[in-house]
Motif scaffolding. Structure first.
Motif, PDB file in Angstrom:
ATOM      1  N   SER A 268       0.814  -1.196   0.117  1.00 30.46           N
ATOM      2  CA  SER A 268      -0.255  -0.055  -0.148  1.00 30.46           C
ATOM      3  C   SER A 268       0.868   1.352  -0.124  1.00 30.46           C
ATOM      4  CB  SER A 268      -1.038   0.144   1.250  1.00 30.46           C
ATOM      5  OG  SER A 268      -0.314  -0.077   2.305  1.00 30.46           O
ATOM      6  N   VAL A 269       2.239   1.142   0.283  1.00 28.24           N
ATOM      7  CA  VAL A 269       3.164   2.186   0.154  1.00 28.24           C
ATOM      8  C   VAL A 269       3.872   2.095  -1.163  1.00 28.24           C
ATOM      9  CG1 VAL A 269       5.017   3.519   1.391  1.00 28.24           C
ATOM     10  CG2 VAL A 269       3.245   2.350   2.773  1.00 28.24           C
ATOM     11  N   SER A 270       4.045   3.095  -1.890  1.00 31.25           N
ATOM     12  CA  SER A 270       4.677   2.948  -3.347  1.00 31.25           C
ATOM     13  C   SER A 270       5.912   3.040  -3.156  1.00 31.25           C
ATOM     14  CB  SER A 270       4.006   4.133  -4.159  1.00 31.25           C
ATOM     15  OG  SER A 270       4.229   5.370  -3.644  1.00 31.25           O
ATOM     16  N   GLU A 271       6.443   3.659  -2.268  1.00 30.28           N
ATOM     17  CA  GLU A 271       8.316   3.778  -2.228  1.00 30.28           C
ATOM     18  C   GLU A 271       8.371   3.647  -0.879  1.00 30.28           C
ATOM     19  OE1 GLU A 271      11.586   6.890  -3.582  1.00 30.28           O
ATOM     20  OE2 GLU A 271       9.862   6.929  -4.807  1.00 30.28           O
TER      21      GLU A 271
ATOM     22  N   VAL B  65      12.210  -0.338  -1.936  1.00 33.36           N
ATOM     23  CA  VAL B  65      11.035  -1.221  -2.535  1.00 33.36           C
ATOM     24  C   VAL B  65      10.124  -0.121  -3.364  1.00 33.36           C
ATOM     25  CG1 VAL B  65       9.133  -2.594  -1.917  1.00 33.36           C
ATOM     26  CG2 VAL B  65      11.090  -2.810  -0.361  1.00 33.36           C
ATOM     27  N   PHE B  66       9.668  -0.560  -4.460  1.00 36.16           N
ATOM     28  CA  PHE B  66       8.758   0.467  -5.137  1.00 36.16           C
ATOM     29  C   PHE B  66       7.850  -0.441  -5.621  1.00 36.16           C
ATOM     30  CE2 PHE B  66      13.373   1.418  -5.733  1.00 36.16           C
ATOM     31  CZ  PHE B  66      13.114   2.942  -5.360  1.00 36.16           C
ATOM     32  N   PHE B  67       6.298   0.047  -5.446  1.00 37.73           N
ATOM     33  CA  PHE B  67       5.212  -0.576  -6.062  1.00 37.73           C
ATOM     34  C   PHE B  67       4.502   0.454  -6.863  1.00 37.73           C
ATOM     35  CE2 PHE B  67       5.828  -2.881  -2.128  1.00 37.73           C
ATOM     36  CZ  PHE B  67       5.467  -4.294  -2.437  1.00 37.73           C
TER      37      PHE B  67
ATOM     38  N   ILE C 178       7.402  -3.249  -8.415  1.00 36.74           N
ATOM     39  CA  ILE C 178       8.089  -3.078  -9.953  1.00 36.74           C
ATOM     40  C   ILE C 178       9.678  -2.703  -9.717  1.00 36.74           C
ATOM     41  CG2 ILE C 178       6.114  -1.885 -11.037  1.00 36.74           C
ATOM     42  CD1 ILE C 178       7.293   0.677 -10.172  1.00 36.74           C
ATOM     43  N   GLY C 179      10.111  -2.772  -8.324  1.00 33.58           N
ATOM     44  CA  GLY C 179      11.438  -2.508  -7.886  1.00 33.58           C
ATOM     45  C   GLY C 179      11.820  -3.075  -6.643  1.00 33.58           C
ATOM     46  N   PHE C 180      13.003  -3.573  -6.551  1.00 33.06           N
ATOM     47  CA  PHE C 180      13.455  -3.826  -5.227  1.00 33.06           C
ATOM     48  C   PHE C 180      15.130  -3.940  -5.424  1.00 33.06           C
ATOM     49  CE2 PHE C 180      15.045  -6.891  -2.063  1.00 33.06           C
ATOM     50  CZ  PHE C 180      14.165  -6.600  -1.006  1.00 33.06           C
TER      51      PHE C 180
END
Length: 60
Positions: free
Chosen positions: A22-25, A43-45, A51-53
């Motif tokens: 629920s947290v984008s970055e 971490v990127f959502f 979408i990124g880790f």
């Protein structure tokens, strides 16, 4: 919560992390479950999809 597996940058063991989609970055430090060294996680959502880790060695 989203479970993600990654490799520890110190001991190369596979580690499991529970991530909040629920947290984008997010950036935080978590100790390796195996060798106890600190790992900086980035971490990127997007729309609750990972979408990124990155798992970075902090070099103490």
């Amino acid at each position: 919560m989203f479970e993600h597996f990654y490799t520890c940058p110190y001991c190369w063991e596979t580690i499991s992390a529970l991530l909040d989609s629920s947290v984008s970055e997010q950036t935080y430090i978590e100790d390796c479950e195996v060798c106890c060294n600190p790992i900086e996680l980035h971490v990127f959502f997007e729309e609750e999809e990972l979408i990124g880790f990155e798992a970075i060695n902090i070099e103490q």
